[in-house]
Design an enzyme around this catalytic site. Structure first.
Site, PDB file in Angstrom:
ATOM      1  N   GLY A  29       3.506  14.534   1.384  1.00 32.03           N
ATOM      2  CA  GLY A  29       2.362  13.635   1.196  1.00 32.03           C
ATOM      3  C   GLY A  29       2.033  12.878   2.457  1.00 32.03           C
ATOM      4  O   GLY A  29       2.764  12.934   3.447  1.00 32.03           O
ATOM      5  N   ASN A  30       0.903  12.208   2.421  1.00 36.05           N
ATOM      6  CA  ASN A  30       0.483  11.368   3.529  1.00 36.05           C
ATOM      7  C   ASN A  30       0.753   9.911   3.200  1.00 36.05           C
ATOM      8  O   ASN A  30       0.708   9.520   2.048  1.00 36.05           O
ATOM      9  CB  ASN A  30      -1.020  11.529   3.763  1.00 36.05           C
ATOM     10  CG  ASN A  30      -1.332  12.715   4.641  1.00 36.05           C
ATOM     11  OD1 ASN A  30      -0.583  13.032   5.556  1.00 36.05           O
ATOM     12  ND2 ASN A  30      -2.434  13.369   4.359  1.00 36.05           N
ATOM     13  N   ARG A  31       0.973   9.105   4.222  1.00 37.60           N
ATOM     14  CA  ARG A  31       1.104   7.670   4.013  1.00 37.60           C
ATOM     15  C   ARG A  31      -0.282   7.092   3.795  1.00 37.60           C
ATOM     16  O   ARG A  31      -1.094   7.060   4.703  1.00 37.60           O
ATOM     17  CB  ARG A  31       1.734   7.017   5.244  1.00 37.60           C
ATOM     18  CG  ARG A  31       3.219   7.186   5.303  1.00 37.60           C
ATOM     19  CD  ARG A  31       3.787   6.563   6.536  1.00 37.60           C
ATOM     20  NE  ARG A  31       3.638   5.110   6.566  1.00 37.60           N
ATOM     21  CZ  ARG A  31       4.171   4.345   7.509  1.00 37.60           C
ATOM     22  NH1 ARG A  31       4.852   4.883   8.479  1.00 37.60           N
ATOM     23  NH2 ARG A  31       4.006   3.037   7.473  1.00 37.60           N
TER      24      ARG A  31
END
Ligand code: C5P
Length: 221
Positions: A29-31
């Site tokens: 995932g992305n932050r």
């Protein structure tokens, strides 16, 4: 109350990260907290727009008056955005879309083997670029998170993706992600505006006013 800047317009916003599953318990995932996109959706409602929000996995309450569509992966986000884009006047892409996903999702939890693990990743569709390539598309607003050479990379992204406006912010060193304050540099063909450090709600309001002005000018042409 008097006329508002987005009265009668339909605004589509994407927000949050995407999660790309590896197996039933793990993902890439992305932050991204989703706070900027949710603030933009709320500001668009305040400006009089009908607002749909395509949200990745985030822990945020839906702003009042917003129609929310929850998604998980980049491909689900792409499908939801494309389905809604046709009857939207403006698309504001605030989501931190995952650029890559595992080529295959393991149906069972991967086990430790004592050896290195290689994951084969394939590229996800670029949602903004896909919309920009369509003959008729909404007014397109992108975000650019950069650690360095902010204006240079953001201007390049604006042009390469064929956007009408880009909101650039510096990331790294505790900036931008997962915090309530930020600063934005707005760039559009032939113009720029710096929005200094402020709460994301304040920035969202200023962004929406710039979007309304540019959209009205583009429509008047
Ligand atoms: O190229 P980059 O990912 O930095 O561009 C950021 C902008 O493009 C953001 O507005 C983001 O929402 C959008 N984007 C997208 N689809 C992707 C990756 C990014 O729409 N696969």
């Amino acid at each position: 109350r008097g006329p508002r800047s987005l009265d009668g317009l339909s605004v589509l916003v994407s927000a949050g990260p995407t999660y790309e599953d590896i197996d039933p318990v793990r993902f890439i995932g992305n932050r991204s907290s989703g706070r900027m996109g949710f603030a933009v959706a709320a500001a668009a409602v305040q400006a009089g727009a009908r607002v749909r929000l395509v949200a990745g996995p985030v822990a945020l309450a839906t702003p009042a008056g917003v129609e929310r569509i929850d998604v998980r992966s980049a491909r689900q986000m792409r499908d939801a955005v494309v389905a809604s884009a046709a009857d939207s006047d403006i698309f504001i892409s605030a989501a931190a879309v995952g650029d890559y996903r595992p080529q295959a999702v393991s149906p069972a939890k991967l086990k430790k083997s004592g050896k290195a693990l290689a994951l084969e990743l394939v590229q996800n569709p670029d949602i903004l670029a896909e919309l920009a390539a369509q003959a008729a598309h909404p007014f397109l607003v992108g975000f650019a998170a950069e650690t360095n050479d902010l204006e240079h990379y953001a201007r390049e992204k604006l042009e390469r993706k064929g956007l009408d406006l880009i909101a650039a912010n510096r990331v790294g060193e505790e900036l931008g992600f997962e915090c309530s304050e930020n600063a934005l540099l707005l760039l559009w063909p032939g113009g720029r505006e710096e929005l200094g450090m402020a709460e994301k709600g304040v920035l969202a309001k200023a962004l929406i006013e710039r979007v309304a002005t540019l959209h009205a000018a583009a429509r008047g042409k």
